[in-house]
Design a protein around this motif. Sequence first.
Motif, short mmCIF file in Angstrom:
data_model
loop_
_atom_site.label_atom_id
_atom_site.label_comp_id
_atom_site.label_asym_id
_atom_site.label_seq_id
_atom_site.Cartn_x
_atom_site.Cartn_y
_atom_site.Cartn_z
N ALA A 196 0.79 -1.17 -0.07
CA ALA A 196 0.11 0.05 0.17
C ALA A 196 0.99 1.12 0.00
N ALA A 197 0.73 2.13 -1.20
CA ALA A 197 1.42 3.34 -1.11
C ALA A 197 0.88 4.21 0.09
N GLU A 198 1.79 4.98 0.65
CA GLU A 198 1.23 5.90 1.56
C GLU A 198 0.58 7.07 1.06
N THR A 199 -0.04 6.97 0.11
CA THR A 199 -0.83 7.91 -0.35
C THR A 199 -2.23 7.85 -0.05
N VAL A 200 -2.95 9.10 -0.12
CA VAL A 200 -4.30 9.39 0.44
C VAL A 200 -5.27 9.47 -0.98
N ASP A 201 -6.34 8.57 -1.22
CA ASP A 201 -6.99 8.83 -2.53
C ASP A 201 -8.28 9.77 -2.14
N GLN A 202 -8.54 9.94 -1.20
CA GLN A 202 -9.68 10.65 -0.69
C GLN A 202 -9.50 11.87 0.26
N LEU A 203 -10.04 13.04 0.04
CA LEU A 203 -9.66 14.04 0.90
C LEU A 203 -11.12 13.99 1.93
N THR A 204 -10.73 13.64 3.25
CA THR A 204 -11.91 13.51 4.17
C THR A 204 -12.18 14.79 5.10
N PRO A 205 -13.27 14.71 5.72
CA PRO A 205 -13.50 15.87 6.68
C PRO A 205 -12.43 15.88 7.82
#
Length: 503
Positions: A196-205
């Motif tokens: 798992a890449a340490e990337t975020v695929d969704q901007l959450t509240p």
Amino acid sequence: MKRPQAQVAVLQAADAQEDRRIDDVAADADLKPEAATRAAFELEADGLVSVAEETLEHYELTEEGDRYVRESLPEQDLYEAAIDAGAADGPVQMGQAIGASGLDGGAVDIALSNYARKAYGEIDSGEITANPDADTGSDPEMLALEAVADGRVEDADADALDQLERRGLLDVREETVRSVRLTDDGVTALMEGVEAAETVDQLTPELLTSGEWEDVAFTEYNVEADAEDVSHGKEHILRQTANRVKDTLVGMGFSEMEGPHADAQFWINDCLFMPQDHPARTHWDQFALEQPDEIHDLPDDLVERVRSAHKEGVGPDGEGYHSPWTEDIARGMDLRGHTTSLSMRYLSGHQVGELDPPERYFSVEKVYRNDTLDPTHLLEFFQIEGWVMAEDLSVRDLMGTFTEFYEQFGITDLEFKPHYNPYTEPSFELFGTHPETGEVVEVGNSGIFRDEVLTPLGVDCDVMAWGLSLERLLMLMYGFEDIRDVHGTLCDLELLRETEVMR
Ligand SMILES: N[C@@H](Cc1ccccc1)C(=O)O
């Protein structure tokens, strides 16, 4: 290989031997179904999984269907009662058979129409016969109802299912089911190791409120990945085209007119030199208003000049119809049958003051007519009204304006036909060719206003004018064949969603 977390989870939950439903994969991967679907499409774009789509039909009995399957179909009851009454041997009184069947209300009509359709017997002038060979015990529709009730839809006859749906005894719901399967490349990738890449695929509240968003790395968008369709609200194609028409006319130097939908007959008919006792008066079959039934503010001087044009005629020889004319009728309120009422208001100088030729005005507004509904008529439509006021206008100017206007919408095969309007001379109807049916379709009506119209308005140069149908333009542009698909209560939402906008 590094991949976003959701993709890794889907890869790990997918199988190389069998298709797995996305919902199951999502549950295993601890993802929401939408997130799993999106990840699957992204993986598919990179060749690591394949996504298959299948439409499932779910059948469910309606309340009425459920009642019949527990009891019997109304036509079966009628048949039994008719047999008991001796209808197998010859016609018997229908009232007798119906009475014995115990059917009442709407059930009687249902029984009668299906009885005849299924040849259980004949119904003629109040008498009923029963066909002794009819096998009502194995009625295909009843068998299909039972199959659905028992969860054995596959045993049901397809025609019988269609018929049940038409009778409102069955609801059919469609569901699109997607499944994923690992491809060879997917298997290889898993064997080589996927992290798992340490990337975020969704901007959450949460990311936003904690301020963490500033430090995380976001997954890149793959704008080519297939994605689930989301149908969102959008501007209606007719409104879009109306706005384009407005832009086009503004580009051609026109200004926009506005005015009331419900207006005095004075502006709709009288200013247009339509005699009050003449059949042409109601040729648009306007809707009259009961409340309010008359307008209060008509300009006295203009009323006087219009009265005189109708009663005494216009010009040195007093040419005209010399028809009876009363202000009462002129004050009557109608829903406008054409927006030429706006042209009259503007040309009279009462709307924007005295006009100084050359002048050009237009409107794209609704009009109302008591037409018979059919593929090309509704009770209301949008009219593209317009006029040009200038010295020495000719039919060539009129044709040239239309050619230029319609060209901007890709319509280059306009045809003109001489026509009659009480208020223009000469007059022309315009036609275009429907791209799908090849039929020649009327798209508008036009002409050069008569002196009998212009003199009372106080206009002493030429005015050419027209009323075109926005809906017909739309039909020629997009190939729609039935206007009721595009607007009104029967409109086809799928068609409207899928139609691509033309620019
Ligand atoms: N009023 C006409 C259109 C038109 C307007 C102006 C001049 C000539 C014709 C119609 O509704 O069909």
